[in-house]
Write a protein that holds these residues in place. Structure first.
Motif, PDB file in Angstrom:
ATOM      1  N   HIS A   3       0.818  -1.206   0.000  1.00 14.47           N
ATOM      2  CA  HIS A   3       0.000   0.000   0.000  1.00 14.47           C
ATOM      3  C   HIS A   3       0.854   1.259   0.000  1.00 14.47           C
ATOM      4  CE1 HIS A   3      -4.159   0.768  -0.168  1.00 14.47           C
ATOM      5  NE2 HIS A   3      -4.209   1.525   0.907  1.00 14.47           N
ATOM      6  N   HIS A   4       1.926   1.246   0.806  1.00 13.23           N
ATOM      7  CA  HIS A   4       2.762   2.446   0.893  1.00 13.23           C
ATOM      8  C   HIS A   4       3.486   2.713  -0.426  1.00 13.23           C
ATOM      9  CE1 HIS A   4       5.657  -0.774   1.583  1.00 13.23           C
ATOM     10  NE2 HIS A   4       6.625   0.088   1.325  1.00 13.23           N
ATOM     11  N   LEU A   5       3.730   1.665  -1.192  1.00 11.63           N
ATOM     12  CA  LEU A   5       4.408   1.853  -2.476  1.00 11.63           C
ATOM     13  C   LEU A   5       3.513   2.592  -3.461  1.00 11.63           C
ATOM     14  CD1 LEU A   5       6.105  -1.644  -2.863  1.00 11.63           C
ATOM     15  CD2 LEU A   5       7.141   0.494  -2.089  1.00 11.63           C
ATOM     16  N   THR A   6       2.247   2.180  -3.541  1.00  8.87           N
ATOM     17  CA  THR A   6       1.336   2.870  -4.450  1.00  8.87           C
ATOM     18  C   THR A   6       1.085   4.288  -3.971  1.00  8.87           C
ATOM     19  OG1 THR A   6      -0.528   1.871  -3.261  1.00  8.87           O
ATOM     20  CG2 THR A   6       0.207   0.771  -5.249  1.00  8.87           C
ATOM     21  N   SER A   7       1.075   4.476  -2.654  1.00  6.85           N
ATOM     22  CA  SER A   7       0.912   5.832  -2.121  1.00  6.85           C
ATOM     23  C   SER A   7       2.104   6.695  -2.506  1.00  6.85           C
ATOM     24  CB  SER A   7       0.772   5.788  -0.589  1.00  6.85           C
ATOM     25  OG  SER A   7      -0.378   5.071  -0.216  1.00  6.85           O
ATOM     26  N   SER A   8       3.313   6.123  -2.400  1.00  6.36           N
ATOM     27  CA  SER A   8       4.515   6.870  -2.787  1.00  6.36           C
ATOM     28  C   SER A   8       4.492   7.189  -4.269  1.00  6.36           C
ATOM     29  CB  SER A   8       5.763   6.037  -2.451  1.00  6.36           C
ATOM     30  OG  SER A   8       5.827   5.794  -1.056  1.00  6.36           O
ATOM     31  N   ALA A   9       4.068   6.224  -5.079  1.00 10.51           N
ATOM     32  CA  ALA A   9       3.994   6.460  -6.522  1.00 10.51           C
ATOM     33  C   ALA A   9       2.985   7.555  -6.836  1.00 10.51           C
ATOM     34  CB  ALA A   9       3.634   5.168  -7.250  1.00 10.51           C
ATOM     35  N   GLU A  10       1.864   7.545  -6.137  1.00 13.71           N
ATOM     36  CA  GLU A  10       0.845   8.578  -6.359  1.00 13.71           C
ATOM     37  C   GLU A  10       1.370   9.950  -5.952  1.00 13.71           C
ATOM     38  OE1 GLU A  10      -3.629   7.329  -6.091  1.00 13.71           O
ATOM     39  OE2 GLU A  10      -2.567   6.503  -4.355  1.00 13.71           O
ATOM     40  N   GLU A  11       2.097  10.001  -4.828  1.00 18.21           N
ATOM     41  CA  GLU A  11       2.656  11.275  -4.389  1.00 18.21           C
ATOM     42  C   GLU A  11       3.645  11.824  -5.420  1.00 18.21           C
ATOM     43  OE1 GLU A  11       4.412  10.605  -0.615  1.00 18.21           O
ATOM     44  OE2 GLU A  11       2.520  10.208   0.424  1.00 18.21           O
ATOM     45  N   LEU A  12       4.514  10.940  -5.905  1.00 17.70           N
ATOM     46  CA  LEU A  12       5.477  11.374  -6.920  1.00 17.70           C
ATOM     47  C   LEU A  12       4.755  11.764  -8.212  1.00 17.70           C
ATOM     48  CD1 LEU A  12       8.280   8.728  -6.326  1.00 17.70           C
ATOM     49  CD2 LEU A  12       8.404  11.178  -5.838  1.00 17.70           C
ATOM     50  N   TYR A  13       3.691  11.047  -8.531  1.00 15.74           N
ATOM     51  CA  TYR A  13       2.904  11.390  -9.719  1.00 15.74           C
ATOM     52  C   TYR A  13       2.315  12.789  -9.569  1.00 15.74           C
ATOM     53  CZ  TYR A  13      -0.723  11.121 -13.318  1.00 15.74           C
ATOM     54  OH  TYR A  13      -1.510  11.378 -14.406  1.00 15.74           O
ATOM     55  N   ASN A  14       1.733  13.072  -8.415  1.00 20.47           N
ATOM     56  CA  ASN A  14       1.135  14.391  -8.181  1.00 20.47           C
ATOM     57  C   ASN A  14       2.181  15.505  -8.259  1.00 20.47           C
ATOM     58  OD1 ASN A  14      -1.438  13.345  -7.809  1.00 20.47           O
ATOM     59  ND2 ASN A  14      -1.131  13.025  -5.609  1.00 20.47           N
ATOM     60  N   HIS A  15       3.410  15.191  -7.817  1.00 23.76           N
ATOM     61  CA  HIS A  15       4.466  16.213  -7.822  1.00 23.76           C
ATOM     62  C   HIS A  15       5.029  16.465  -9.215  1.00 23.76           C
ATOM     63  CE1 HIS A  15       4.877  17.244  -3.639  1.00 23.76           C
ATOM     64  NE2 HIS A  15       4.986  15.972  -3.272  1.00 23.76           N
ATOM     65  N   TYR A  16       5.204  15.391 -10.005  1.00 26.12           N
ATOM     66  CA  TYR A  16       6.047  15.508 -11.199  1.00 26.12           C
ATOM     67  C   TYR A  16       5.365  15.193 -12.525  1.00 26.12           C
ATOM     68  CZ  TYR A  16       9.695  15.483  -7.618  1.00 26.12           C
ATOM     69  OH  TYR A  16      10.463  15.775  -6.513  1.00 26.12           O
ATOM     70  N   HIS A  17       4.097  14.743 -12.520  1.00 25.62           N
ATOM     71  CA  HIS A  17       3.537  14.293 -13.793  1.00 25.62           C
ATOM     72  C   HIS A  17       3.374  15.449 -14.789  1.00 25.62           C
ATOM     73  CE1 HIS A  17      -0.387  15.724 -12.269  1.00 25.62           C
ATOM     74  NE2 HIS A  17      -0.772  15.703 -13.529  1.00 25.62           N
ATOM     75  N   LYS A  18       3.105  16.662 -14.293  1.00 23.69           N
ATOM     76  CA  LYS A  18       2.976  17.802 -15.201  1.00 23.69           C
ATOM     77  C   LYS A  18       4.299  18.102 -15.909  1.00 23.69           C
ATOM     78  CE  LYS A  18      -0.852  20.032 -12.742  1.00 23.69           C
ATOM     79  NZ  LYS A  18      -1.297  21.249 -12.017  1.00 23.69           N
ATOM     80  N   ASP A  19       5.404  17.995 -15.158  1.00 22.80           N
ATOM     81  CA  ASP A  19       6.716  18.223 -15.769  1.00 22.80           C
ATOM     82  C   ASP A  19       7.014  17.168 -16.837  1.00 22.80           C
ATOM     83  OD1 ASP A  19       7.110  20.369 -14.082  1.00 22.80           O
ATOM     84  OD2 ASP A  19       8.196  19.189 -12.583  1.00 22.80           O
ATOM     85  N   ILE A  20       6.619  15.906 -16.551  1.00 23.68           N
ATOM     86  CA  ILE A  20       6.885  14.814 -17.496  1.00 23.68           C
ATOM     87  C   ILE A  20       6.043  14.998 -18.755  1.00 23.68           C
ATOM     88  CG2 ILE A  20       6.834  12.315 -17.834  1.00 23.68           C
ATOM     89  CD1 ILE A  20       8.933  13.210 -15.854  1.00 23.68           C
ATOM     90  N   VAL A  21       4.765  15.341 -18.569  1.00 23.32           N
ATOM     91  CA  VAL A  21       3.890  15.549 -19.724  1.00 23.32           C
ATOM     92  C   VAL A  21       4.394  16.713 -20.567  1.00 23.32           C
ATOM     93  CG1 VAL A  21       1.586  16.267 -20.450  1.00 23.32           C
ATOM     94  CG2 VAL A  21       1.837  14.542 -18.678  1.00 23.32           C
ATOM     95  N   ARG A  22       4.810  17.795 -19.884  1.00 24.54           N
ATOM     96  CA  ARG A  22       5.311  18.975 -20.606  1.00 24.54           C
ATOM     97  C   ARG A  22       6.570  18.620 -21.416  1.00 24.54           C
ATOM     98  NH1 ARG A  22       6.033  21.917 -16.515  1.00 24.54           N
ATOM     99  NH2 ARG A  22       3.877  22.643 -16.398  1.00 24.54           N
ATOM    100  N   PHE A  23       7.411  17.764 -20.823  1.00 23.46           N
ATOM    101  CA  PHE A  23       8.616  17.336 -21.537  1.00 23.46           C
ATOM    102  C   PHE A  23       8.260  16.610 -22.832  1.00 23.46           C
ATOM    103  CE2 PHE A  23      11.346  13.633 -22.319  1.00 23.46           C
ATOM    104  CZ  PHE A  23      12.516  14.273 -22.716  1.00 23.46           C
ATOM    105  N   PHE A  24       7.323  15.667 -22.740  1.00 23.34           N
ATOM    106  CA  PHE A  24       6.928  14.929 -23.945  1.00 23.34           C
ATOM    107  C   PHE A  24       6.207  15.838 -24.944  1.00 23.34           C
ATOM    108  CE2 PHE A  24       7.104  11.057 -21.120  1.00 23.34           C
ATOM    109  CZ  PHE A  24       8.140  10.439 -21.807  1.00 23.34           C
TER     110      PHE A  24
END
Length: 440
Positions: free
Chosen positions: A2-23
């Protein structure tokens, strides 16, 4: 997990906009940019679940994104020069669409299977897959790290992918099939690898493929059988077993009634079972023309026979086992319906290397391994009385591919659950190789 998916979600919330903008800065297709973004975070989720520590997750995410972008450019160049599909099925080990990341976040059991499969393969293959499939490092960079040539590395990666596929499939199907079922040796050749597809649905696809083949081939099947199968089988069968008018005989996978019509003149009742209504229709015409009123035909599966336990004296199956997902399950069902001291007759093709037969013949196995078959029979306490060659099947007249298949005939005996078992087994085989009539 559970904590792994929570960590992945937290990182997603922090960085997904930067990743999408890069692509998006490098690709005109916005939907593809989002798909690649989700794939980056899918690889993050698997990395975290595998236990690898990331000291700088933002830098790692951007590195994976850059490598994925390079791969995208490379695939586009291949498509432009060779007119190939953009998606490479051989290398797409981990499903790459925008739904996969969310699916795995919601299905931690599925993610757990991926990690179990990953950890089940040798360490050197795990490392190669992590570098190439997770971090998407270029082959040249991996070659430098491992000190191997690109050609050797490509072969090793191919082996690693195949191992991962097979281990994942074993784990994914474990609630349905035993992990040592023969079909896992080549399931990847029968099914397109898919992380999220339900195993029940995939097995249904295999069974539907076999059913559709026989529905289509039914009108011409007898002509093929007449030209392809062993000519002397009828004479041999009539002398190998103590047939009599009191017997009830099952022909599992009867098709157009090939074995059923052979044995009908010698016994009191024949029951033919087949999954194909078209094949049964042909069998019905044949039995009516011969006036075999004591032959009954039923639609059903060999894995779930519509018969009571201990209801037949002999069960036969001709060229059936390599058409079913689990031969072991079929053998267990045949054992269930045969009375103690009854017989099992199997005619099938020896294992072969003609890997085009699933497409041409609706096969699910490349013949039947006799050694494995006898092992399954022994586990069911079915004594093998006789094994011999059963002629050669020729494929050329049917499908235009000239190939021959060696067949075998096996006769087994169901053990009696009582004191007479040993005495009866001692009088099984006559001096001339035929089976003696049982003492009554």
């Amino acid at each position: 997990m559970h904590h792994l998916t929570s960590s992945a979600e937290e990182l997603y919330n922090h960085y997904h906009k930067d990743i999408v903008r890069f692509f998006a800065d490098h690709l005109t297709d916005r939907e593809l940019a989002w798909d690649l973004c989700h794939e980056v975070f899918l690889r993050l989720l698997i990395t975290l679940a595998s236990g690898k520590q990331l000291s700088h997750p933002q830098g790692w995410l951007m590195r994976v994104a850059k490598n994925l972008l390079i791969d995208t450019y490379r695939h586009r160049q291949i498509v432009a020069t060779r007119q190939l599909a953009l998606s490479d099925q051989e290398t797409a080990m981990l499903a790459t669409d925008s739904r996969t990341f969310k699916t795995l976040l919601e299905r931690e059991d599925m993610l757990q299977i991926i990690i179990e499969a990953f950890n089940a393969i040798p360490e050197k293959y795990r490392l190669l897959l992590f570098w190439r499939e997770i971090e998407r490092l270029p082959l040249q960079e991996i070659s430098l790290q491992t000190g191997t040539t690109d050609s050797v590395l490509s072969t090793e990666l191919w082996r690693a992918r195949k191992l991962l596929q097979k281990e994942y499939q074993r784990l994914r199907f474990r609630d349905i099939l035993h992990s040592d079922e023969e079909i896992f040796g080549h399931l990847d050749a029968l099914l397109q690898f898919n992380v999220t597809a339900a195993p029940e649905e995939q097995l249904h696809q295999l069974e539907a493929h076999v059913h559709d083949y026989f529905e289509q081939i039914a009108p011409t099947w007898d002509n093929y059988v007449a030209s392809a199968y062993e000519a002397d089988l009828q004479e041999r069968l009539t002398r190998l077993l103590p047939w009599n008018r009191s017997m009830t005989v099952l022909d599992a996978g009867t098709g157009t009634g090939y074995l059923a019509s052979m044995i009908a003149p010698h016994v009191g009742h024949v029951i033919g079972v087949d999954c194909s209504s078209a094949m049964l229709a042909q069998a019905g015409v044949k039995m009516a023309q011969a006036d075999y009123q004591h032959v009954s035909l039923h639609q059903g599966l060999a894995e779930q026979l519509p018969l009571a336990t201990n209801s037949v004296d002999v069960a036969m199956c001709h060229m059936l086992l390599h058409h079913v997902v689990s031969p072991r399950t079929v053998l267990s069902e045949l054992h269930r319906v045969i009375r103690p001291n009854g017989y099992l007759v199997i005619v099938d093709a020896h294992a072969h290397k003609h890997h085009w037969t699933p497409e041409a013949f609706g096969d699910l196995h490349y013949g039947t391994h006799l050694k494995k078959l006898r092992k399954h029979l022994s586990a069911l306490q079915i004594k093998t009385l006789l094994v011999e060659d059963a002629g050669i099947s020729h494929s050329g007249l049917s499908i235009g591919t000239d190939a021959s298949f060696a067949n075998f005939l096996l006769i087994g005996k169901i053990s009696e659950r009582g004191k007479r078992n040993q005495r009866i087994e001692e009088q099984e085989i006559c001096a001339h190789g035929c089976l003696s009539t049982l003492s009554r």
